[in-house]
Design an enzyme around this catalytic site. Structure first.
Site, short mmCIF file in Angstrom:
data_model
loop_
_atom_site.label_atom_id
_atom_site.label_comp_id
_atom_site.label_asym_id
_atom_site.label_seq_id
_atom_site.Cartn_x
_atom_site.Cartn_y
_atom_site.Cartn_z
N HIS A 158 -9.14 32.10 -32.17
CA HIS A 158 -8.14 32.61 -33.13
C HIS A 158 -7.98 34.12 -33.04
CE1 HIS A 158 -7.55 28.83 -35.54
NE2 HIS A 158 -8.62 28.53 -34.82
N ASP A 358 -4.92 42.12 -33.81
CA ASP A 358 -5.03 40.90 -34.60
C ASP A 358 -4.67 39.72 -33.72
OD1 ASP A 358 -5.42 39.32 -36.82
OD2 ASP A 358 -4.22 40.58 -38.14
#
Ligand code: G6P
Length: 484
Positions: A158, A358
Protein backbone atom coordinates in the site's frame (compact mmCIF):
# COMPACT_ATOMS: atom_id res chain seq x y z
CA UNK A 1 -15.71 -19.15 -5.99
CA UNK A 2 -12.69 -19.96 -3.83
CA UNK A 3 -12.44 -18.44 -0.36
CA UNK A 4 -10.26 -15.40 0.08
CA UNK A 5 -7.80 -15.28 2.95
CA UNK A 6 -6.46 -11.83 3.79
CA UNK A 7 -3.54 -11.09 6.05
CA UNK A 8 -2.43 -7.66 7.27
CA UNK A 9 -0.87 -6.29 10.41
CA UNK A 10 -3.81 -4.04 11.25
CA UNK A 11 -7.33 -5.45 11.20
CA UNK A 12 -10.49 -3.71 12.26
CA UNK A 13 -14.05 -2.69 11.93
CA UNK A 14 -13.76 0.30 9.69
CA UNK A 15 -17.06 1.76 10.83
CA UNK A 16 -15.65 2.04 14.34
CA UNK A 17 -12.15 3.02 13.33
CA UNK A 18 -11.34 6.58 14.20
CA UNK A 19 -9.09 7.23 11.24
CA UNK A 20 -8.25 3.90 9.72
CA UNK A 21 -5.32 3.65 7.34
CA UNK A 22 -5.98 2.83 3.68
CA UNK A 23 -5.28 -0.87 4.25
CA UNK A 24 -8.08 -1.42 6.74
CA UNK A 25 -10.53 0.62 4.65
CA UNK A 26 -9.68 -1.29 1.47
CA UNK A 27 -9.82 -4.77 3.05
CA UNK A 28 -13.07 -4.03 4.87
CA UNK A 29 -14.52 -3.01 1.49
CA UNK A 30 -13.29 -6.29 -0.04
CA UNK A 31 -14.89 -8.32 2.74
CA UNK A 32 -18.22 -6.57 2.38
CA UNK A 33 -18.32 -7.85 -1.20
CA UNK A 34 -16.94 -11.34 -0.64
CA UNK A 35 -16.80 -13.52 2.44
CA UNK A 36 -13.47 -14.73 3.72
CA UNK A 37 -10.98 -14.92 6.53
CA UNK A 38 -8.87 -11.98 7.72
CA UNK A 39 -5.86 -12.57 9.97
CA UNK A 40 -3.94 -9.82 11.74
CA UNK A 41 -2.69 -8.33 14.98
CA UNK A 42 -5.29 -7.82 17.70
CA UNK A 43 -3.78 -4.45 18.61
CA UNK A 44 -2.95 -5.85 22.07
CA UNK A 45 0.46 -6.46 23.58
CA UNK A 46 1.50 -8.34 26.70
CA UNK A 47 4.30 -10.17 28.48
CA UNK A 48 2.82 -13.64 29.02
CA UNK A 49 3.78 -16.67 26.88
CA UNK A 50 0.19 -16.48 25.66
CA UNK A 51 1.23 -13.48 23.58
CA UNK A 52 3.38 -15.61 21.29
CA UNK A 53 0.82 -18.34 20.67
CA UNK A 54 -0.30 -19.60 17.26
CA UNK A 55 -3.97 -20.06 18.11
CA UNK A 56 -5.89 -16.92 17.20
CA UNK A 57 -9.06 -15.43 18.66
CA UNK A 58 -11.99 -15.39 16.26
CA UNK A 59 -14.84 -12.97 15.73
CA UNK A 60 -17.40 -12.49 12.96
CA UNK A 61 -17.81 -9.22 11.07
CA UNK A 62 -20.39 -8.82 8.28
CA UNK A 63 -20.11 -12.47 7.21
CA UNK A 64 -16.30 -12.55 7.37
CA UNK A 65 -14.21 -14.25 10.03
CA UNK A 66 -11.58 -12.13 11.71
CA UNK A 67 -8.72 -14.01 13.39
CA UNK A 68 -6.33 -12.05 15.58
CA UNK A 69 -3.12 -12.62 17.50
CA UNK A 70 -1.55 -10.44 20.20
CA UNK A 71 2.11 -9.38 20.12
CA UNK A 72 4.59 -9.59 22.96
CA UNK A 73 6.17 -6.31 24.09
CA UNK A 74 9.43 -7.25 22.37
CA UNK A 75 7.65 -8.12 19.14
CA UNK A 76 5.79 -4.83 19.27
CA UNK A 77 9.04 -2.97 19.80
CA UNK A 78 11.21 -4.77 17.22
CA UNK A 79 8.73 -5.94 14.58
CA UNK A 80 6.13 -3.14 14.59
CA UNK A 81 7.83 0.02 15.89
CA UNK A 82 11.30 -1.14 14.82
CA UNK A 83 11.63 -2.90 11.49
CA UNK A 84 8.21 -1.99 10.07
CA UNK A 85 7.98 1.64 11.14
CA UNK A 86 11.56 2.75 11.74
CA UNK A 87 13.18 0.94 8.78
CA UNK A 88 10.75 -0.01 6.00
CA UNK A 89 8.36 2.92 6.40
CA UNK A 90 10.99 5.72 6.24
CA UNK A 91 13.07 4.07 3.50
CA UNK A 92 10.06 3.29 1.31
CA UNK A 93 8.98 6.93 1.72
CA UNK A 94 12.49 8.01 0.65
CA UNK A 95 13.47 9.20 4.17
CA UNK A 96 16.69 7.24 4.56
CA UNK A 97 17.84 9.87 7.07
CA UNK A 98 15.12 8.71 9.49
CA UNK A 99 15.81 4.98 9.21
CA UNK A 100 17.09 3.23 12.36
CA UNK A 101 18.91 0.07 11.35
CA UNK A 102 19.18 -1.69 14.70
CA UNK A 103 20.39 -5.20 15.43
CA UNK A 104 17.56 -7.54 16.29
CA UNK A 105 14.80 -5.70 14.44
CA UNK A 106 14.97 -7.84 11.31
CA UNK A 107 15.14 -11.18 13.11
CA UNK A 108 12.05 -10.36 15.16
CA UNK A 109 10.29 -9.11 12.01
CA UNK A 110 10.81 -12.52 10.36
CA UNK A 111 9.91 -14.36 13.58
CA UNK A 112 6.54 -12.61 13.80
CA UNK A 113 5.84 -13.37 10.15
CA UNK A 114 6.71 -17.04 10.79
CA UNK A 115 4.30 -17.10 13.75
CA UNK A 116 1.56 -15.65 11.55
CA UNK A 117 2.32 -18.29 8.89
CA UNK A 118 2.16 -21.10 11.47
CA UNK A 119 -1.12 -19.69 12.75
CA UNK A 120 -2.60 -19.58 9.26
CA UNK A 121 -1.48 -23.05 8.15
CA UNK A 122 -4.16 -25.12 9.96
CA UNK A 123 -6.87 -22.64 8.91
CA UNK A 124 -6.16 -22.94 5.18
CA UNK A 125 -8.24 -24.92 2.67
CA UNK A 126 -6.69 -26.36 -0.52
CA UNK A 127 -8.46 -23.94 -2.89
CA UNK A 128 -8.06 -20.75 -0.83
CA UNK A 129 -6.60 -17.69 -2.52
CA UNK A 130 -4.20 -15.90 -0.17
CA UNK A 131 -3.79 -12.13 -0.33
CA UNK A 132 -1.15 -10.57 1.95
CA UNK A 133 -1.06 -6.81 2.59
CA UNK A 134 1.60 -4.22 3.22
CA UNK A 135 5.17 -3.86 4.40
CA UNK A 136 4.74 -5.50 7.81
CA UNK A 137 4.07 -8.83 6.12
CA UNK A 138 6.63 -9.12 3.28
CA UNK A 139 8.16 -12.42 4.57
CA UNK A 140 4.81 -14.10 5.23
CA UNK A 141 4.46 -15.65 1.74
CA UNK A 142 7.87 -17.31 1.80
CA UNK A 143 7.26 -18.58 5.34
CA UNK A 144 4.02 -20.18 4.11
CA UNK A 145 5.81 -21.70 1.10
CA UNK A 146 8.41 -23.19 3.48
CA UNK A 147 5.51 -24.85 5.33
CA UNK A 148 4.41 -26.43 2.03
CA UNK A 149 1.60 -24.04 1.04
CA UNK A 150 1.13 -24.04 -2.76
CA UNK A 151 -2.02 -21.94 -2.99
CA UNK A 152 -2.07 -18.87 -5.28
CA UNK A 153 -0.56 -16.09 -3.21
CA UNK A 154 -0.58 -12.37 -3.93
CA UNK A 155 1.01 -9.46 -2.09
CA UNK A 156 -0.16 -5.86 -2.23
CA UNK A 157 2.06 -3.02 -1.05
CA UNK A 158 0.00 0.00 0.00
CA UNK A 159 3.00 2.31 0.36
CA UNK A 160 5.35 3.56 -2.39
CA UNK A 161 8.35 1.61 -3.68
CA UNK A 162 11.57 3.66 -3.40
CA UNK A 163 14.16 3.92 -6.19
CA UNK A 164 16.37 0.77 -6.27
CA UNK A 165 19.44 2.51 -4.83
CA UNK A 166 17.49 3.53 -1.73
CA UNK A 167 15.87 0.12 -1.35
CA UNK A 168 19.35 -1.42 -1.46
CA UNK A 169 20.44 0.72 1.50
CA UNK A 170 18.44 -1.63 3.71
CA UNK A 171 20.99 -4.15 4.99
CA UNK A 172 18.59 -7.08 4.44
CA UNK A 173 17.54 -6.06 0.93
CA UNK A 174 18.46 -9.43 -0.61
CA UNK A 175 16.36 -11.28 1.99
CA UNK A 176 13.45 -8.94 1.25
CA UNK A 177 13.79 -9.66 -2.48
CA UNK A 178 13.87 -13.39 -1.73
CA UNK A 179 10.73 -13.04 0.40
CA UNK A 180 8.92 -11.08 -2.31
CA UNK A 181 9.75 -13.82 -4.81
CA UNK A 182 7.56 -16.20 -2.76
CA UNK A 183 4.41 -14.52 -4.12
CA UNK A 184 2.85 -15.18 -7.53
CA UNK A 185 1.75 -11.57 -7.94
CA UNK A 186 3.06 -8.32 -6.45
CA UNK A 187 0.49 -5.53 -6.69
CA UNK A 188 1.58 -1.90 -6.35
CA UNK A 189 -0.24 1.42 -6.33
CA UNK A 190 1.26 3.11 -9.39
CA UNK A 191 3.17 2.47 -12.59
CA UNK A 192 6.09 4.41 -11.12
CA UNK A 193 6.16 1.93 -8.22
CA UNK A 194 6.24 -0.98 -10.71
CA UNK A 195 9.20 0.58 -12.52
CA UNK A 196 11.05 0.93 -9.20
CA UNK A 197 10.26 -2.63 -8.14
CA UNK A 198 11.42 -4.15 -11.44
CA UNK A 199 14.56 -2.05 -11.29
CA UNK A 200 15.16 -3.25 -7.75
CA UNK A 201 14.85 -6.92 -8.74
CA UNK A 202 17.21 -6.37 -11.69
CA UNK A 203 19.86 -4.53 -9.70
CA UNK A 204 19.59 -6.29 -6.39
CA UNK A 205 19.22 -9.95 -7.31
CA UNK A 206 19.70 -10.21 -11.10
CA UNK A 207 15.98 -10.48 -11.84
CA UNK A 208 15.16 -10.96 -15.54
CA UNK A 209 12.08 -9.77 -17.41
CA UNK A 210 10.58 -12.61 -19.45
CA UNK A 211 8.85 -12.33 -22.82
CA UNK A 212 5.38 -12.55 -21.30
CA UNK A 213 6.15 -9.56 -19.03
CA UNK A 214 6.70 -11.62 -15.91
CA UNK A 215 9.91 -11.48 -13.93
CA UNK A 216 12.22 -14.36 -13.14
CA UNK A 217 13.62 -13.87 -9.64
CA UNK A 218 15.62 -16.59 -7.95
CA UNK A 219 13.93 -19.79 -9.09
CA UNK A 220 10.43 -18.31 -9.43
CA UNK A 221 8.41 -16.44 -12.04
CA UNK A 222 6.33 -13.63 -10.63
CA UNK A 223 4.17 -10.83 -11.96
CA UNK A 224 4.49 -7.17 -10.87
CA UNK A 225 1.57 -4.85 -11.75
CA UNK A 226 -0.16 -1.70 -10.59
CA UNK A 227 -3.66 -1.76 -9.11
CA UNK A 228 -4.42 1.70 -7.67
CA UNK A 229 -6.59 1.35 -4.56
CA UNK A 230 -10.00 2.99 -4.81
CA UNK A 231 -12.92 3.70 -2.52
CA UNK A 232 -16.49 2.46 -2.35
CA UNK A 233 -18.05 5.86 -2.99
CA UNK A 234 -21.66 4.89 -2.22
CA UNK A 235 -20.92 3.21 1.07
CA UNK A 236 -18.67 6.11 2.11
CA UNK A 237 -21.50 8.57 1.42
CA UNK A 238 -24.07 6.35 3.10
CA UNK A 239 -21.94 6.16 6.24
CA UNK A 240 -22.71 9.79 7.13
CA UNK A 241 -24.94 10.15 10.22
CA UNK A 242 -28.61 11.00 9.50
CA UNK A 243 -28.49 14.18 11.51
CA UNK A 244 -25.35 16.09 10.71
CA UNK A 245 -23.72 17.99 13.56
CA UNK A 246 -21.51 19.80 11.09
CA UNK A 247 -22.44 23.47 10.73
CA UNK A 248 -21.25 25.44 7.71
CA UNK A 249 -18.41 27.66 8.94
CA UNK A 250 -18.75 31.42 8.41
CA UNK A 251 -15.21 31.44 6.95
CA UNK A 252 -14.29 29.51 3.81
CA UNK A 253 -12.52 26.36 4.89
CA UNK A 254 -9.57 24.38 3.57
CA UNK A 255 -9.54 20.87 5.01
CA UNK A 256 -6.66 18.49 5.68
CA UNK A 257 -7.06 15.04 7.26
CA UNK A 258 -3.86 13.06 7.73
CA UNK A 259 -2.30 10.86 10.38
CA UNK A 260 0.40 12.97 12.07
CA UNK A 261 3.18 11.45 10.00
CA UNK A 262 6.34 13.10 8.66
CA UNK A 263 5.44 11.82 5.18
CA UNK A 264 2.27 13.90 5.01
CA UNK A 265 3.91 17.29 4.39
CA UNK A 266 2.04 19.02 7.21
CA UNK A 267 4.68 21.68 8.02
CA UNK A 268 4.86 22.54 4.32
CA UNK A 269 1.07 22.81 4.22
CA UNK A 270 0.98 25.15 7.23
CA UNK A 271 3.77 27.29 5.81
CA UNK A 272 1.99 27.54 2.46
CA UNK A 273 -1.21 28.64 4.13
CA UNK A 274 0.66 31.24 6.18
CA UNK A 275 2.38 32.47 3.01
CA UNK A 276 -0.96 32.67 1.21
CA UNK A 277 -2.36 34.93 3.96
CA UNK A 278 0.73 37.13 3.83
CA UNK A 279 0.71 37.40 0.06
CA UNK A 280 -3.03 37.92 -0.32
CA UNK A 281 -4.08 39.84 2.82
CA UNK A 282 -7.63 40.41 1.48
CA UNK A 283 -8.31 36.80 2.38
CA UNK A 284 -7.49 37.28 6.06
CA UNK A 285 -10.50 36.72 8.32
CA UNK A 286 -12.29 35.07 5.37
CA UNK A 287 -10.45 31.74 5.16
CA UNK A 288 -9.35 29.07 7.65
CA UNK A 289 -7.34 25.88 7.42
CA UNK A 290 -8.70 22.99 9.50
CA UNK A 291 -6.19 20.21 9.92
CA UNK A 292 -7.26 17.00 11.60
CA UNK A 293 -4.08 15.09 12.47
CA UNK A 294 -4.64 12.09 14.75
CA UNK A 295 -1.64 10.77 16.68
CA UNK A 296 0.13 7.71 15.31
CA UNK A 297 3.19 5.56 16.22
CA UNK A 298 4.14 8.03 18.95
CA UNK A 299 6.88 5.86 20.43
CA UNK A 300 8.97 6.30 17.26
CA UNK A 301 11.20 9.36 17.80
CA UNK A 302 10.58 10.90 14.37
CA UNK A 303 6.85 11.10 15.18
CA UNK A 304 7.42 13.04 18.40
CA UNK A 305 9.64 15.44 16.43
CA UNK A 306 7.01 16.14 13.76
CA UNK A 307 4.39 16.74 16.44
CA UNK A 308 6.58 19.34 18.15
CA UNK A 309 7.36 21.01 14.85
CA UNK A 310 3.71 21.26 13.89
CA UNK A 311 2.57 22.56 17.24
CA UNK A 312 5.13 25.33 17.23
CA UNK A 313 4.42 26.19 13.58
CA UNK A 314 0.64 26.49 14.04
CA UNK A 315 1.22 28.54 17.20
CA UNK A 316 3.60 30.81 15.32
CA UNK A 317 1.30 31.39 12.35
CA UNK A 318 -1.79 31.90 14.52
CA UNK A 319 0.15 34.22 16.84
CA UNK A 320 1.49 36.30 13.98
CA UNK A 321 -1.61 36.53 11.80
CA UNK A 322 -4.61 35.68 14.01
CA UNK A 323 -7.09 38.21 15.40
CA UNK A 324 -9.34 38.16 18.44
CA UNK A 325 -12.20 36.94 16.25
CA UNK A 326 -10.24 34.80 13.75
CA UNK A 327 -7.81 31.91 14.21
CA UNK A 328 -6.33 30.98 10.80
CA UNK A 329 -5.23 27.39 11.54
CA UNK A 330 -7.48 24.98 13.43
CA UNK A 331 -5.17 22.16 14.33
CA UNK A 332 -6.88 19.14 15.88
CA UNK A 333 -4.57 16.45 17.22
CA UNK A 334 -7.35 13.89 17.70
CA UNK A 335 -9.15 11.46 15.45
CA UNK A 336 -12.58 11.98 13.96
CA UNK A 337 -14.78 9.00 13.03
CA UNK A 338 -14.60 8.43 9.30
CA UNK A 339 -18.37 8.72 8.90
CA UNK A 340 -18.28 12.29 10.27
CA UNK A 341 -15.85 13.28 7.55
CA UNK A 342 -18.42 13.25 4.72
CA UNK A 343 -20.01 16.44 6.03
CA UNK A 344 -16.70 18.00 7.04
CA UNK A 345 -15.44 17.50 3.47
CA UNK A 346 -18.65 18.77 1.93
CA UNK A 347 -18.46 21.99 3.92
CA UNK A 348 -14.87 22.65 2.87
CA UNK A 349 -14.10 24.66 -0.26
CA UNK A 350 -10.66 23.11 -0.74
CA UNK A 351 -9.36 19.60 -0.01
CA UNK A 352 -5.70 20.30 0.75
CA UNK A 353 -3.74 17.04 0.35
CA UNK A 354 0.01 17.66 0.27
CA UNK A 355 2.06 14.57 1.22
CA UNK A 356 5.77 14.54 0.45
CA UNK A 357 5.32 10.89 -0.49
CA UNK A 358 2.25 8.68 -0.28
CA UNK A 359 1.29 5.27 -1.67
CA UNK A 360 -2.17 6.39 -2.79
CA UNK A 361 -4.03 8.73 -0.37
CA UNK A 362 -7.69 7.86 -0.06
CA UNK A 363 -8.51 11.20 1.60
CA UNK A 364 -8.11 12.81 -1.85
CA UNK A 365 -10.74 10.41 -3.26
CA UNK A 366 -13.07 10.73 -0.29
CA UNK A 367 -12.92 14.53 -0.41
CA UNK A 368 -14.01 14.52 -4.08
CA UNK A 369 -16.67 11.87 -3.43
CA UNK A 370 -18.25 14.01 -0.68
CA UNK A 371 -18.65 17.15 -2.82
CA UNK A 372 -22.01 18.48 -3.94
CA UNK A 373 -21.93 18.03 -7.76
CA UNK A 374 -23.85 21.32 -8.19
CA UNK A 375 -21.35 23.33 -6.17
CA UNK A 376 -18.21 21.24 -5.66
CA UNK A 377 -15.03 22.23 -3.89
CA UNK A 378 -11.55 21.95 -5.41
CA UNK A 379 -8.94 19.29 -4.69
CA UNK A 380 -5.36 20.54 -4.34
CA UNK A 381 -3.14 17.46 -4.54
CA UNK A 382 0.57 16.74 -4.17
CA UNK A 383 2.26 15.30 -7.24
CA UNK A 384 3.97 12.84 -4.89
CA UNK A 385 0.76 11.11 -3.79
CA UNK A 386 0.02 7.93 -5.77
CA UNK A 387 -3.45 9.39 -6.39
CA UNK A 388 -1.90 12.08 -8.64
CA UNK A 389 -1.22 9.44 -11.29
CA UNK A 390 -5.00 9.03 -11.67
CA UNK A 391 -6.53 12.33 -10.45
CA UNK A 392 -5.13 14.60 -13.13
CA UNK A 393 -8.09 16.98 -12.89
CA UNK A 394 -7.06 18.12 -9.41
CA UNK A 395 -4.82 21.16 -9.03
CA UNK A 396 -1.51 19.35 -8.79
CA UNK A 397 1.21 20.96 -6.63
CA UNK A 398 4.77 20.39 -5.56
CA UNK A 399 4.56 20.26 -1.72
CA UNK A 400 8.17 21.48 -1.43
CA UNK A 401 7.26 24.69 -3.30
CA UNK A 402 5.55 26.90 -0.72
CA UNK A 403 5.06 29.81 -3.17
CA UNK A 404 3.33 27.58 -5.73
CA UNK A 405 1.06 26.11 -3.06
CA UNK A 406 0.16 29.59 -1.77
CA UNK A 407 -0.74 30.72 -5.31
CA UNK A 408 -2.70 27.52 -5.96
CA UNK A 409 -4.86 28.15 -2.88
CA UNK A 410 -5.86 31.49 -4.45
CA UNK A 411 -6.58 29.86 -7.83
CA UNK A 412 -8.72 27.21 -6.15
CA UNK A 413 -10.67 29.79 -4.15
CA UNK A 414 -11.35 31.88 -7.23
CA UNK A 415 -12.20 29.04 -9.61
CA UNK A 416 -15.55 29.54 -11.34
CA UNK A 417 -18.49 27.21 -10.86
CA UNK A 418 -18.37 25.68 -14.35
CA UNK A 419 -14.71 24.73 -14.11
CA UNK A 420 -15.22 23.29 -10.63
CA UNK A 421 -18.13 21.21 -11.91
CA UNK A 422 -16.20 19.98 -14.96
CA UNK A 423 -13.21 18.94 -12.92
CA UNK A 424 -15.38 17.32 -10.29
CA UNK A 425 -17.35 15.34 -12.87
CA UNK A 426 -14.16 14.00 -14.45
CA UNK A 427 -12.68 13.10 -11.05
CA UNK A 428 -15.84 11.32 -9.91
CA UNK A 429 -15.92 9.36 -13.16
CA UNK A 430 -12.39 8.07 -12.41
CA UNK A 431 -13.26 7.30 -8.77
CA UNK A 432 -16.33 5.33 -9.86
CA UNK A 433 -14.51 3.41 -12.61
CA UNK A 434 -11.53 2.48 -10.47
CA UNK A 435 -13.33 1.86 -7.22
CA UNK A 436 -12.50 -0.58 -4.49
CA UNK A 437 -14.35 -3.40 -6.29
CA UNK A 438 -12.37 -2.83 -9.48
CA UNK A 439 -9.19 -2.98 -7.39
CA UNK A 440 -10.17 -6.23 -5.72
CA UNK A 441 -11.59 -7.84 -8.88
CA UNK A 442 -8.65 -6.97 -11.08
CA UNK A 443 -6.03 -8.01 -8.51
CA UNK A 444 -7.72 -11.37 -7.94
CA UNK A 445 -8.31 -11.96 -11.67
CA UNK A 446 -4.64 -11.33 -12.33
CA UNK A 447 -3.61 -13.59 -9.44
CA UNK A 448 -5.85 -16.30 -10.83
CA UNK A 449 -4.42 -15.83 -14.33
CA UNK A 450 -0.81 -15.83 -13.10
CA UNK A 451 -1.35 -18.91 -10.97
CA UNK A 452 -2.83 -20.73 -13.97
CA UNK A 453 -0.08 -19.55 -16.33
CA UNK A 454 -1.98 -16.85 -18.31
CA UNK A 455 -1.32 -13.09 -18.23
CA UNK A 456 -3.67 -10.12 -18.54
CA UNK A 457 -2.78 -6.70 -20.02
CA UNK A 458 -1.40 -4.13 -17.56
CA UNK A 459 -3.66 -1.60 -15.81
CA UNK A 460 -4.81 1.03 -18.31
CA UNK A 461 -3.60 -0.88 -21.37
CA UNK A 462 -7.10 -2.16 -22.07
CA UNK A 463 -8.18 1.49 -22.45
CA UNK A 464 -10.97 1.76 -19.94
CA UNK A 465 -13.83 3.68 -21.55
CA UNK A 466 -14.74 5.81 -18.55
CA UNK A 467 -11.15 6.89 -17.98
CA UNK A 468 -10.80 7.78 -21.66
CA UNK A 469 -14.01 9.79 -21.51
CA UNK A 470 -12.84 11.68 -18.41
CA UNK A 471 -9.58 12.58 -20.14
CA UNK A 472 -11.33 13.71 -23.30
CA UNK A 473 -13.72 15.85 -21.26
CA UNK A 474 -10.82 17.41 -19.42
CA UNK A 475 -9.05 18.32 -22.62
CA UNK A 476 -11.59 21.12 -22.99
CA UNK A 477 -10.70 22.68 -19.63
CA UNK A 478 -8.49 25.72 -19.12
CA UNK A 479 -4.93 24.51 -18.79
CA UNK A 480 -3.58 26.75 -16.00
CA UNK A 481 -2.04 24.56 -13.35
CA UNK A 482 -4.40 21.94 -14.68
CA UNK A 483 -2.95 18.52 -14.80
CA UNK A 484 0.65 18.22 -13.75
C1 G6P B 1 -0.60 3.23 6.42
C2 G6P B 1 -0.11 1.81 6.19
C3 G6P B 1 -1.02 0.81 6.87
C4 G6P B 1 -1.24 1.17 8.33
C5 G6P B 1 -1.75 2.61 8.45
C6 G6P B 1 -1.92 3.06 9.89
O1 G6P B 1 -1.79 3.45 5.73
O2 G6P B 1 0.00 1.54 4.83
O3 G6P B 1 -0.49 -0.51 6.78
O4 G6P B 1 -2.14 0.29 8.95
O5 G6P B 1 -0.81 3.47 7.81
O6 G6P B 1 -0.72 2.89 10.61
P1 G6P B 1 -0.60 1.95 11.88
O7 G6P B 1 0.85 1.87 12.18
O8 G6P B 1 -1.41 2.63 12.94
O9 G6P B 1 -1.22 0.61 11.52
Amino acid sequence: MSRIVLVSNRVGDVSKAALAGGVVIAIADVLRARSGLWLGWSGKTGEKAEETRTTPDFQEMDGATIATLPLSHREYKDYYLGYSNAVLWPVFHTRLDLAQFEAGYYQRYVDVNRRFAETLLPLLKPDDTIWVHDYHMIPLGLELRKLGVNNPMGFFLHIPVPPAQLFMAIPEYRDLARSLSGYDLIGLQTRADCANMLDFFKNAVFGRILQDGRMRVFDREISVKSFPVGIDMDSFLESRPRRSREQPTPATRLIGVDRLDYTKGLPQKFRAFGRFLEKYPDYRRKVILSQIAPPTRESVVAYADIRNELESLSGMINGRLGELDWVPIHYIHRSTPRRMLVDVYQHSRIGFVTPLRDGMNLVAKEYVAAQDPDDPGVLVLSRFAGAAEQMKQALIVNPYDVEEMADTIKIALEMGLQERKDRHRALVSGIRSYDTFWWCRSFLAELDAVASGKTLPPFGAAGDEAAKKATIELAGLPSRLSSN
